[in-house]
Design an enzyme around this catalytic site. Structure first.
Site: not given
Length: 595
Positions: A212, A239, A242, A426, A436, A464-465
């Protein structure tokens, strides 16, 4: 193939290679002096560990923002000069792919794709500082991102080149240039190190792992720290650019969630892929990089096409590893076998086709028959009757290609040659964040037994960030033979950090609001501390450590049983580990299935 003279002096470009190697060697010596034989660093043998949640650092830039276009464009090539240069591995140590782009993309109402035949795809390569240079030739392509509705801008890429270079020596530093020598459009020199030969004693020195990324100010810190840790291999866990957070006119979309994957199309601003590739070039042109797709790579366009940018810009060892898709594949890096999976295409062990499937066929044929679009006659009547009988009485099961491939791939792994087995995809199966939460439960239900059966050691996820590391876990229960799941979706993306945990009061999502690519599989737990609930009411036992910070991870496999994992948060010096542990394999306790 030809000869190139080499002077005794060291050029400036060579210093860029030699200095990091020296620094990396000195750093490893320093770490050995500090850590000795690992004293003070915990191991999974001491686990399971009591769950820990790091407090949120209030100094973090939670409101992230993208780099301005003026910075994103700073590596733009001129004419047919190579740009966005990228190195990726093939399935074995003795071959790698070199990819790059020439020519400028076009975006607007009237676009005219470039002819890939305009420019050659040539790579010159040699062992570092050798006078013997080899040449390899590859292929080229362009891709389009098209949107039928009026007012939306179409896109066509520059010419994308992919060249496979073979016959390489293991664990060796190579120098290369790419481009078209016939029009004096060759790149400057870049460097990469091949992987060691597969075997229980040989491993890449350092493997960087991050997901991400995006292209924000936080991304720049992540990438700078990662480069300072001098990895030999980089895993990007989905990801990437973006681009789908932007409309075709380049403005930020105010409602990404409104553009679900069920929508006929999804607006994207494809030039962001070019900006991202240009920014990443100093890293990915010198460090072999393996990627797997996330949901932001789907990018649905005209005629229901998906993953066009992802599948065109990168090349994967799919064919070499027996995969029929660029969305999942495997490869070796020394004594490690990596399996890269997709959560965004079918992964079922058994897909059942029942009456509803054939009802659609029956209804369609019957409608065509009565509207005279299916010719009258005995054969036509039999076709309608057959479809009715299938609808009425039939059901059968088939296995998705990805599951069949995974089962075959894992079954072919020789753990005497590649003791370590690492998987990556992912979206996570095991994450305690509200974002999520249990979003791919169907994938877990279908595939977890297979990964456990074949003794997967580590699983990397993004999506998940935030950062989270699990204890060894299987089916939500602590299990000394289960994998360690590591969530690294904290690369720096523009959506910001996830800071809310599902086990905190009022933060548990409703099961009915939890999307799942595979259907509806996320229900209340039926056993354990969370029995009867959709979420735990405390940090789950399987969650060893979690922290909402941007950062990256480094994996250093030491031998066939010990691997050092360290996670480095952005707000500290790149050498400092915010989380560190030796992941220890126990083949005697957890025997894997024989080849």
């Amino acid at each position: 193939m030809g000869l190139v003279s080499v002077s005794d002096s060291v050029s400036v470009s060579e210093l860029f290679v030699l200095i990091p190697l020296c620094l990396s060697f000195l750093l490893s010596l320093m770490l050995r002096c500090v850590d000795g034989d690992g004293i003070g660093i915990p191991t999974t043998l001491e686990g399971p560990f009591k769950p820990v949640t790091a407090p949120l650092d209030k100094n973090l830039r939670l409101n992230v923002s993208d780099l301005p276009y003026v910075l994103q464009n700073n590596a733009q090539g001129e004419g047919f000069q190579p740009e966005q240069i990228f190195v990726s591995l093939s399935a074995r140590y003795d071959s790698v792919w070199i990819s790059w782009i020439t020519g400028e993309f076009q975006i607007g109402d009237n676009i005219s794709p470039l002819d890939p035949e305009l420019v050659q795809s040539i790579v010159y390569f040699r062992v570092f500082r050798s006078s013997l240079t080899y040449q390899a030739e590859g292929y080229s392509l362009v891709y389009n991102q098209l949107y039928p509705p009026d007012g939306l801008q179409n896109y066509t890429s520059g010419i994308i080149h992919h060249v496979l270079i073979t016959g390489l020596q293991p664990n060796t530093l190579y120098e290369y240039e790419c481009g078209d020598p016939s029009i004096a459009a060759m790149s400057s020199s870049h460097y990469f190190r091949t992987m060691p030969v597969s075997g229980p004693s040989d491993y890449p020195n350092r493997i960087a792992v991050v997901g991400d990324l995006g292209l924000t100010y936080n991304t720049t810190t992540t990438v700078a720290h990662l480069m300072s840790n001098h990895p030999d291999l980089l895993l990007l866990i989905g990801d990437l650019s973006y681009a789908d957070l932007y409309l075709t006119n380049g403005t930020k979309s105010s409602c990404y969630l409104c553009q679900s994957i069920e929508s006929p199309i999804q607006e994207t601003y494809q030039p962001r892929w070019d900006y991202w590739g240009r920014y990443m070039q100093p890293l990915v042109s010198n460090v072999p990089t393996m990627v797997i797709e996330g949901e932001h790579e789907i990018e649905r366009q005209a005629e229901n096409q998906t993953f066009a940018a992802y599948s065109s810009r990168f090349v994967f060892p799919s064919e070499e590893s027996g995969s029929s898709s660029s969305l999942y594949y495997s490869f070796n890096a020394g004594g490690i076998h990596f399996v890269m999976l997709s959560a965004y295409i079918d992964y079922d062990k058994s897909c059942t086709f029942i009456k509803s499937t054939f009802f659609l066929l029956f209804a369609s044929l019957l409608t065509m028959y009565y509207h005279k679009r299916l010719a009258f006659g005995t054969d036509s009547l039999w076709l309608v009757l057959l479809s009715y009988l299938l609808m009425r009485f039939s059901s059968f099961t088939v296995t998705a290609d990805q599951y069949k491939w995974l089962e075959s791939d894992l079954g072919d792994v020789d753990r005497e040659v590649t003791p370590w087995l690492i998987a990556a995809w992912h979206p996570p199966w095991y994450s305690t964040y509200s974002a999520h939460y249990r979003e791919v439960e169907c994938m877990r239900v279908e595939m977890e037994d297979l990964l456990y059966y074949y003794g997967v050691d580590i699983v990397f996820n993004g999506h998940v960030h935030a950062y989270e590391r699990s204890n060894r876990v299987y089916n939500y229960s602590l299990d000394p033979c289960g994998p360690v799941y590591i969530l690294v979706g904290d690369g720096g993306n523009v959506e910001g950090l996830d800071i809310v945990h599902a086990d905190e009061p009022g933060n548990c999502p409703e099961p009915s609001t939890t999307p799942d690519m595979g259907g509806s599989c996320a229900f209340n737990f039926t056993s354990g501390p969370a029995s009867g609930k959709f979420c735990w009411d405390r940090q789950p036992d399987y969650s060893a450590y979690r922290e909402s910070s941007f950062g990256h991870g480094i994996l250093e496999v030491k031998n066939e049983t010990h691997a050092l994992w360290s996670w480095h948060r952005n707000q500290e010096f790149y050498e400092i580990a915010g989380d560190i542990i030796y992941i220890v394999r126990e083949p005697n306790r957890c025997p894997v299935q024989p080849k």
